[in-house]
Write a protein that holds these residues in place. Structure first.
Motif, mmCIF file in Angstrom:
data_model
loop_
_atom_site.group_PDB
_atom_site.id
_atom_site.type_symbol
_atom_site.label_atom_id
_atom_site.label_comp_id
_atom_site.label_asym_id
_atom_site.label_seq_id
_atom_site.Cartn_x
_atom_site.Cartn_y
_atom_site.Cartn_z
ATOM 1 N N TRP A 116 -2.547 -5.982 5.186
ATOM 2 C CA TRP A 116 -3.037 -4.826 4.435
ATOM 3 C C TRP A 116 -2.205 -3.579 4.713
ATOM 4 O O TRP A 116 -1.970 -2.775 3.821
ATOM 5 C CB TRP A 116 -4.504 -4.563 4.768
ATOM 6 C CG TRP A 116 -5.396 -5.527 4.058
ATOM 7 C CD1 TRP A 116 -6.095 -6.549 4.599
ATOM 8 C CD2 TRP A 116 -5.639 -5.572 2.650
ATOM 9 N NE1 TRP A 116 -6.765 -7.256 3.628
ATOM 10 C CE2 TRP A 116 -6.501 -6.664 2.409
ATOM 11 C CE3 TRP A 116 -5.202 -4.813 1.566
ATOM 12 C CZ2 TRP A 116 -6.945 -7.016 1.140
ATOM 13 C CZ3 TRP A 116 -5.647 -5.155 0.300
ATOM 14 C CH2 TRP A 116 -6.514 -6.247 0.094
ATOM 15 N N ALA A 120 -0.257 -1.214 2.188
ATOM 16 C CA ALA A 120 -0.508 0.225 2.149
ATOM 17 C C ALA A 120 0.802 1.014 2.209
ATOM 18 O O ALA A 120 0.965 2.027 1.528
ATOM 19 C CB ALA A 120 -1.427 0.624 3.305
ATOM 20 N N THR A 123 2.519 0.659 -1.214
ATOM 21 C CA THR A 123 1.841 1.195 -2.403
ATOM 22 C C THR A 123 2.506 2.440 -3.000
ATOM 23 O O THR A 123 2.677 2.508 -4.213
ATOM 24 C CB THR A 123 0.369 1.505 -2.096
ATOM 25 O OG1 THR A 123 -0.160 0.398 -1.402
ATOM 26 C CG2 THR A 123 -0.420 1.728 -3.361
#
Lengths: 281, 405
Positions: A116, A120, A123
């Motif tokens: 994750w 992140a 992104t």
């Protein structure tokens, strides 16, 4: 193609290793040679031309006037130094932010959280560069959330934000390869945190740091849009190139200016090479 | 919008090309026309204008400034392309260009039928044989174009028309009414070193802005003898550059794209500086307390022309487009959307804002006599002087880099 022909071809390639190799390498070599080095050569060549000030046409005669002007006019020295300063500051800031973050991602987070966190970090790259730069313009404007105003500082902040993922990812990849057992061994031998960092983590992660710095340094050195958006009245090398192409149509001088960042990057890469970091990438 | 400067070779460049350079413009001509080339300054390649209109080709390929060919995709209410397509059966394929250089290069590809050229591109296109003369008899709406825009040096050569006038505008002084008091009527508010608005002044980020300084010097330092802000000799040029270097201390930022300036005036980062009417309108619509004026010293500006490619594949549709874009309704729409003065005299009654023509001084030749339309400086002085050489645009560009430091 018939089966027999295919088999014959396969047999031929099997016997002739040289042909096999050249077929495999021709595409990348073509790209490197023509598209990349060829473009650089064309750049350098056109920097030796000039434009006819009367008609605006290219004069394809070799002259060193562009480089002479570049070296003698003080304003270009100032702009070059400023650009290098901005690129160095951005690289440094990104390193300071990225290293602890990459370390936490690689060594402290659970495998699930790791995935994750990588997402992140990636992104922001999905959003347009311009949107992000304008967002910073709004943040920094005098009635904005930060309200620090525009200028070189604003440029450094914005560029640091933009290029941060390019620093985090290589360092993260580098630290992930670092075996945990080494850290444990350092601890077992009595090294505290700082000593472990200095003698184990940093030397092993150094090539990754260099890789990241090449990204952030070269990207900052070539940028001309961010500085237009949040730079207030300042200008960098990229703006000089842009102004000479876009407004004046003086391609040769723009090419001469564009060789400056190329030379700076070559010097930077040579310096990096001396440290031996490139061999460990 | 026009986000980039658009100044390659121009009008006078070509005039100077001719041997009869001395015939080019004389120092005493009024502003706005002084940048004109001589009547027979150069001989354009012989290209025949269309004699009569034929059947529509079903499509037309345009090169234009942003905002000149709106089909409703940016704002559903702003659309004069769809009605054109319905009325004529010509499908419009549009290509936006950011600079005059880009326009000239696009037209040289031969893939386009018509172009909205500014004064700094139009004569290049004519001399290069890229555009053909326009038979205005085939364009009914041409009759209603303001006389003050017809047969001008940037759209005609030796009385032969090469296009139809699209519209014109001036670069204005904008200020925030809550910060700048009293209301300024002079560029001194952005040039005076003692300006109380230090750090909140904005200026246009292009070498051509040097001409704005020259316009100011024409009024304030008459002993420099500047007759045309695009024709500056060493001493005049140095004076303009010095003025801008001094101005740099006052400048908060230079702008070249219009969203940036709107935002700076909205937030109060800029309180005074050069602008276009359309920017002022957007800023006002966004609630920024701004006003604009044409300062007493006069100003720089632009005047655009629609031209037809010499090798147009769709000449009939191109002519229909030229007629459409200067028709009262469409010309009113585009002038209002872009924020400039329309070229059709009938447009003034059709604008959504009944005062549009008044705001943009469409019929006010007196106003435009104070406007110096953008022209590219060349070594041959545009004001007709032959005893000195003037600074060309390459030198303007270098000086601009130096001014910004």
């Amino acid at each position: 193609m018939t089966r027999a022909l295919r088999r014959r071809l396969a047999a031929f390639l099997h016997r002739h290793a040289g042909v096999r190799l050249s077929l495999l390498l021709s595409a990348p070599m073509l790209w490197l040679g023509v598209a990349y080095l060829g473009a650089l050569a064309a750049l350098f060549l056109s920097a030796l031309w000039s434009t006819d000030t009367f008609t605006g046409d290219l004069v394809k005669e070799v002259t060193w006037a562009n480089f002479q002007e570049l070296l003698t006019a003080e304003v270009y020295r100032t702009i070059t130094l400023r650009s290098v300063g901005v690129a160095a500051a951005v690289t440094l800031i990104d390193l300071v932010i990225a290293f602890p973050m990459a370390f936490a991602m690689a060594k402290l987070a659970s495998p699930r959280a790791q995935r994750w966190l990588v997402i992140a970090v990636l992104t922001p790259l999905w959003a347009s560069y311009l949107v992000k730069a304008y967002a910073w313009r709004v943040l920094l404007s005098s009635d904005g959330v930060l309200g620090w105003g525009y200028g070189l500082t604003a440029t450094v902040i914005t560029l640091s934000y933009l290029w941060l993922p390019y620093m985090i990812l290589p360092i993260y990849a580098g630290l992930e390869r670092l075996p945990n057992s080494l850290l444990e061994a350092a601890g077992d031998l009595g090294a505290r945190g700082w000593r472990t960092f200095r003698t184990v983590v940093w030397p092993l992660a150094f090539p990754a740091v260099i890789a990241g710095s090449i990204f952030t340094f070269s990207l900052s050195l070539g940028d001309y849009i961010t500085v237009k958006i949040v730079g207030g009245r300042s200008q960098l090398i990229g703006n000089v190139v842009y102004d000479n192409i876009g407004a004046a149509g003086n391609l040769p001088f723009a090419a001469a200016v564009a060789t400056v960042p190329v030379v700076i990057m070559l010097v930077y890469l040579a310096a990096v090479r001396r440290t031996g970091a490139l061999e460990n990438l | 919008m026009r986000s980039t400067p658009r100044l390659p070779l121009s009008a006078a460049a070509l005039c100077a090309l001719a041997l009869a350079a001395a015939a080019c413009g004389s120092g005493s001509e009024p502003a706005g026309t002084a940048a004109a080339p001589g009547r027979s300054g150069f001989t354009p390649p012989k290209i025949e204008a269309l004699k009569s209109l034929g059947a529509s080709e079903g499509q037309v390929n345009l090169v234009h400034w942003a905002g000149y060919a709106e089909d409703g995709s940016n704002d559903p209410k702003v659309d004069w392309v769809t009605p054109f397509e319905q009325a004529t059966g010509c499908q419009v394929n549009s290509k936006t260009a950011g600079t005059s250089d880009e326009m000239v290069n696009l037209m040289k590809t031969g893939e386009y039928d018509a172009v909205s050229a500014s004064g700094d591109a139009s004569l290049r296109l004519i001399a290069g044989g890229d555009v053909a003369p326009v038979n205005t008899a085939l364009i009914p709406n041409y009759a209603d174009v303001f006389a003050g825009l017809k047969d001008k040096p940037w759209n005609s050569v030796d009385g032969v028309s090469y296009g139809v006038p699209h519209g014109r505008g001036a670069n204005l002084l904008m200020w925030r009414t809550d910060a700048v008091k009293p209301a300024p009527d002079s560029w001194s508010v952005v040039f005076d070193p003692a300006s109380p608005y230090k750090g909140k002044i904005t200026a246009y980020d292009s070498p051509i802005y040097i001409a704005d300084a020259a316009v100011y010097l024409m009024a304030t330092k008459p002993d420099l003898g500047i007759k045309n802000p695009y024709a500056l000799d060493d001493r005049q040029f140095q004076a303009a550059v010095d003025l801008l270097k001094q101005q740099r201390q006052l400048v908060g930022e230079y702008w070249s794209d219009y969203t940036k300036e709107v935002q700076a005036f909205k937030s109060g980062d800029s309180v005074a500086g050069t602008t276009w009417q359309v920017i002022a309108n957007v800023a006002k619509a966004d609630g920024a307390p701004v006003e604009v004026t044409l300062p007493k010293e006069g100003s720089t500006g632009w005047s655009d022309t629609w031209m037809v490619a010499a090798k147009a594949e769709n000449p009939n549709c191109a002519y229909k487009w030229l007629d459409w874009i200067i028709s009262p309704k469409a010309n009113a729409q585009v002038a209002e959307y872009f924020g400039e003065a329309p070229s059709n005299s009938g447009s003034c009654e059709l604008t959504a804002d009944p005062k549009h023509c008044e705001t943009f001084h469409a019929t006010d030749e007196d106003y435009f006599s104070k406007v110096w339309y953008w022209t590219t400086p060349i070594a041959q002085c545009l004001d007709g002087r032959t005893d000195v050489t003037c600074k060309d645009y390459a030198e303007w560009t270098r000086a601009w880099t130096e001014i910004k430091g």
